[in-house]
Design an enzyme around this catalytic site. Sequence first.
Site, PDB file in Angstrom:
ATOM      1  N   GLU A  56       0.835  -1.201   0.000  1.00 37.67           N
ATOM      2  CA  GLU A  56       0.000   0.000   0.000  1.00 37.67           C
ATOM      3  C   GLU A  56       0.874   1.258   0.000  1.00 37.67           C
ATOM      4  O   GLU A  56       1.855   1.349   0.749  1.00 37.67           O
ATOM      5  CB  GLU A  56      -0.885  -0.038   1.247  1.00 37.67           C
ATOM      6  CG  GLU A  56      -1.807   1.140   1.460  1.00 37.67           C
ATOM      7  CD  GLU A  56      -2.619   0.975   2.739  1.00 37.67           C
ATOM      8  OE1 GLU A  56      -3.584   1.737   2.922  1.00 37.67           O
ATOM      9  OE2 GLU A  56      -2.284   0.090   3.556  1.00 37.67           O
ATOM     10  N   LYS A 125      -9.212   2.931  -2.173  1.00 37.28           N
ATOM     11  CA  LYS A 125      -9.461   2.123  -0.977  1.00 37.28           C
ATOM     12  C   LYS A 125     -10.883   2.367  -0.493  1.00 37.28           C
ATOM     13  O   LYS A 125     -11.316   3.511  -0.341  1.00 37.28           O
ATOM     14  CB  LYS A 125      -8.452   2.491   0.110  1.00 37.28           C
ATOM     15  CG  LYS A 125      -8.464   1.604   1.341  1.00 37.28           C
ATOM     16  CD  LYS A 125      -7.291   1.961   2.247  1.00 37.28           C
ATOM     17  CE  LYS A 125      -7.192   1.054   3.460  1.00 37.28           C
ATOM     18  NZ  LYS A 125      -6.000   1.375   4.286  1.00 37.28           N
ATOM     19  N   CYS A 181      -5.431  -3.097   1.932  1.00 35.25           N
ATOM     20  CA  CYS A 181      -5.250  -3.280   3.375  1.00 35.25           C
ATOM     21  C   CYS A 181      -6.554  -3.484   4.149  1.00 35.25           C
ATOM     22  O   CYS A 181      -7.114  -4.572   4.149  1.00 35.25           O
ATOM     23  CB  CYS A 181      -4.457  -2.104   3.945  1.00 35.25           C
ATOM     24  SG  CYS A 181      -3.703  -2.478   5.559  1.00 35.25           S
TER      25      CYS A 181
END
Length: 683
Positions: A56, A125, A181
Amino acid sequence: MAKTPPFEAIHRHGFVRVAAATPVASSGDVSFNLKETVGLARQGHERGVDLIVFPELNISSYAVDDLHLQEAFLDAVEEGIAELCRQTADLSPVLAVGAPLRRNGRLYNCALAISRGRILGVVPKSFLPNYREYYEKRWFAMGFGLNGMDIAVAGQLVPFGTDLIFAAEDLDDFIFHMEICEDYWAPQPPSTIGALSGALILCNLSASNITIGKADERKLLCASQSSRCCAAYIYAASGPGESTTDLAWDGQGSIYEFGEMLCHSSRFSREPELCVADIDVQRLRLERMRMGTFNDNAIAAGHPEKKARRIHFEHRPSFKDIGFERKLRRFPYVPNRPEQLDQDCYEAFNIQVQGLARRFQATSGKHLVIGVSGGLDSTHALIVAAKVCDYLELPRTTILGFTMPGFATGDTTKSNAWALMKALGVVGEEIDIKPAARQMLGDMGHPFASGEPVYDVTFENVQAGLRTDYLFRLANQRGGFVVGTGDLSELALGWCTYGVGDQMSHYGVNAGVPKTLIQYLVRWAIKSNQFDAETDRVLQAILDTKISPELVPADEEGMQSTEDRIGPYELHDFFLFHILRSGQPPSKVAFLAWQAWHDMDKGLWPLGFPEHLKRSYDLPTIRKWLDEFLYRFFQTSQFKRSALPNAPKVSAGGSLSPRGDWRAPSDGVAGPWREELKRAFGD
């Protein structure tokens, strides 16, 4: 006409080579991060990798806090992305990299898919952690629900949103999805929708600082997500070099396929690393075809594929022999986890015990009737029956064991049968079937009855049938039922006598257990002290005896060998697993078998496997026995399986019960499978 790729090429057989990258990180040095990313991309190119997943925000660094909101820093990141595209334009891997990107007055934590210098798309994200040590909502906007959009990045206008699936036009089943993540810590990760939309490879670009026990949590999430989604899962976490102002980083990288870890990186390393594995994407697609629940879930979710944007790209795989980055199990039915070996064997053994115990309780019988030959299958059935007696608190004299020597019964197996019955404390008796066999052969006018050495299938089946006939009549007489001893391998090959023969019983305790697993379970019974020392001695002697039906008298070359006639069981069990469990095409099964078996000194053997039994097989040998397997399995043996007695399923590799894992016509043909194998070798 396009040239056929070499047999050894992984891309010919439904594999995609992937990697989880652990670059050395920085505290916001974009030039340094770019250099690390390009270095690993070049390394991946040299190793023939198709897809590399980076951590990330690897272009910017993750732990830089409010620097993410500095315009000069974000300009440097975008310039770095442009330079990354220029420097990787001639490299083959697709790169999944992380960077903060600006769009419409907001900053997003993004994953970019880059192929040969072209940005294929950008995924923001979805879920931003903002608890404990995390403050991502201070800098970033949520990406959840942003679909059907585009974004300008480094001079390219590209698709933007959480609805993106990436699919190669020229490599079947190379279809991937990206999440970031925290997304896979969510109750419903975006990758679930990605999988339901058709992605077979799920990628997670993660920072994820390390704390005690967190590595195990990541493994659990990767394994469970890849299993639930019938997918591969690639996880790449930030490593050393990120700021340690308040946190630390271990650089955990791992690749899972359908719940099984294929590889993992070293952790806390100071050096950059690629964790590489070959993903069997064809197998994953075939699993989904078999798993109705997966497709029903797609329906229940409103057919996510209708909303997903599938971004197509030309991958240009080499279709060359680039080796094989995957450890294959030579014995796919045998437990392969050293840390759980005892548990797996315990479960396999006790599945059989539970099945036989319940069936015995459900009958009005007083005895378990077993034919004990001194061979491997009857030995295993007998020790399972002994454990049933212990479990039900019954005397082992409940078991009536019968040894029935025929024309080819050897002294070794006969003495082993008697020694085992004595050691276990069961009731043992002997019935010589030769007089009855001679009578039957004489009544039939068989040449053997006149003294001619004719040992044909009738000669063999008269003996096999008489043994089973005696067992059923003995069960009638003694108030018991017949415990079948035939195993899964024999059922697959049809190596059993139909009807009044070893195909039939009142309950087939071994019918879900292949020969290779039976061998291993007997070894486990010895090693784990399931019985006393004398029983262990006899069990070892039986393991050391050549597998033979002992129906044809020995000649100058020795006793009749089953494996000389029909092929090695270790190969047949390998073929059975990959064809029954996943429906793999024969050419691919041959490729897998060759990779697993061509070099005895490479790869892992089951723990404790005897050195003197380790063998290797070349490709012509594998092909020969695979063709034999295909003919027997698909064309000549199904009628025997269609009339199977009940038996417990033991392995996730499947059973051949017509009421369970395998339903097929008894009058089917093997033509399509044998022809596919021939075409693969240019015949």
